[in-house]
Design an enzyme around this catalytic site. Structure first.
Site, short mmCIF file in Angstrom:
data_model
loop_
_atom_site.label_atom_id
_atom_site.label_comp_id
_atom_site.label_asym_id
_atom_site.label_seq_id
_atom_site.Cartn_x
_atom_site.Cartn_y
_atom_site.Cartn_z
N LYS A 72 0.81 -1.21 0.00
CA LYS A 72 0.00 0.00 0.00
C LYS A 72 0.85 1.27 0.00
O LYS A 72 0.56 2.20 -0.73
CB LYS A 72 -0.91 0.03 1.23
CG LYS A 72 -2.03 -0.98 1.18
CD LYS A 72 -2.92 -0.90 2.43
CE LYS A 72 -2.13 -1.06 3.69
NZ LYS A 72 -1.42 -2.35 3.79
N SER A 73 1.88 1.29 0.84
CA SER A 73 2.69 2.50 0.91
C SER A 73 3.48 2.71 -0.38
O SER A 73 3.67 3.84 -0.82
CB SER A 73 3.64 2.43 2.11
OG SER A 73 2.90 2.38 3.31
N ASP A 76 -1.78 7.91 3.99
CA ASP A 76 -1.35 6.54 4.28
C ASP A 76 -1.83 6.15 5.67
O ASP A 76 -2.18 7.01 6.48
CB ASP A 76 0.19 6.46 4.18
CG ASP A 76 0.67 5.02 3.98
OD1 ASP A 76 -0.15 4.16 3.58
OD2 ASP A 76 1.86 4.76 4.19
N GLU A 77 -1.84 4.88 5.95
CA GLU A 77 -2.33 4.36 7.24
C GLU A 77 -3.75 4.87 7.51
O GLU A 77 -4.10 5.23 8.65
CB GLU A 77 -1.39 4.75 8.40
CG GLU A 77 0.08 4.46 8.16
CD GLU A 77 0.41 2.96 8.17
OE1 GLU A 77 -0.49 2.14 8.41
OE2 GLU A 77 1.59 2.63 7.91
N ALA A 78 -4.55 4.87 6.47
CA ALA A 78 -5.89 5.47 6.57
C ALA A 78 -6.83 4.68 7.46
O ALA A 78 -7.88 5.18 7.86
CB ALA A 78 -6.51 5.62 5.17
#
Ligand SMILES: [Zn+2]
Length: 242
Positions: free
Chosen positions: A40-41, A111-113
């Site tokens: 994802k990142s 990010d890290e949603a």
């Protein structure tokens, strides 16, 4: 207003902040989700790269980044400076303060949603609808109990586009892995402080990547349900239950 190039992916040219509401350029809230280690990142940084190459200006946001400083960092080695946000951060005010400083913000990379408060997801939607800021959010689908994170749930409810990240993570058995197991002292745990194996293991510490005490492992559904961590984790074929 200038016509955008035919090959341009950007919907329309981006007006200055103060003009935004007069031009109904559609913006989008896009949510990418998947298990740990699915890239994802890395994808977040790729989307940022693609957008900035179009001459657009982005703001990168993250929470509790694993590198310990406010950056979006991927496990394949890429990283970018980012702004650390907290549960109390009003994302609308954050963007407007940048505009007030004369900084362009055409899109957000979040990010890290999964850690977003549901109210913050609604703030993102407002930025999209009222201020035409594109939002690209990236997060985990489920927590170690195999339940949706609150931020993830809200994003699934309101995002314009939802995409499961396609980089396939494999369980130790070779099947696609979608569930994040929390492992405390070699044993999988399923509920907050309630440790699966009786009273020997210490309570889990959320969000820590501490070696030894708590770690996370991505499993297929079958092995998640069985709590089997594979031959390297708890001995060959062993279920670490009393
Ligand atoms: Zn498996």
């Amino acid at each position: 207003m200038t016509e955008h190039e035919p090959e341009d992916d950007v919907p329309t040219s981006v007006p200055a902040a103060g003009d935004r509401r007069r031009f109904p350029a559609p913006a989008h809230l896009v949510f990418f989700h998947g298990p740990m280690d699915c890239g994802k990142s890395t994808l977040a940084l790729q989307v940022d790269h693609n957008q900035s190459r179009q001459g657009r200006h982005g703001l990168l946001l993250t929470q509790g980044d694993r590198s310990g400083s406010p950056r979006i960092s991927s496990r394949v080695g890429l990283s970018q400076d980012a702004e650390e946000i907290g549960a109390g951060t009003d994302l609308r005010l954050l963007v407007r303060s940048r505009w007030a400083d004369g900084q362009r913000v055409d899109y957000l990379i979040v990010d890290e949603a999964q850690f977003l408060d549901p109210a913050q997801v609604d703030q993102l939607a407002e930025l999209v609808d009222e201020w035409h800021v594109d939002v690209y959010a990236f997060g985990l689908t489920t927590d170690f109990r195999s339940r949706l994170f609150p931020g993830t749930q809200r994003l699934l409810e309101v995002a314009d586009t939802v995409e499961r990240v396609q980089v396939q993570v494999l369980c130790w058995c070779g099947l696609p892995a979608r569930l994040n197991a929390r492992v405390v002292d070699g044993v999988m745990v399923r509920e907050g402080a309630t440790v699966v194996v009786a009273d020997t293991a210490p309570p889990p510490v959320p969000g820590t990547g501490e070696a030894g005490a708590v770690r996370y492992q991505v499993l297929c559904r079958r092995h998640y349900v069985r709590g089997e961590l594979g031959p390297t984790a708890a001995g060959p074929g062993q279920l670490a239950l009393p």
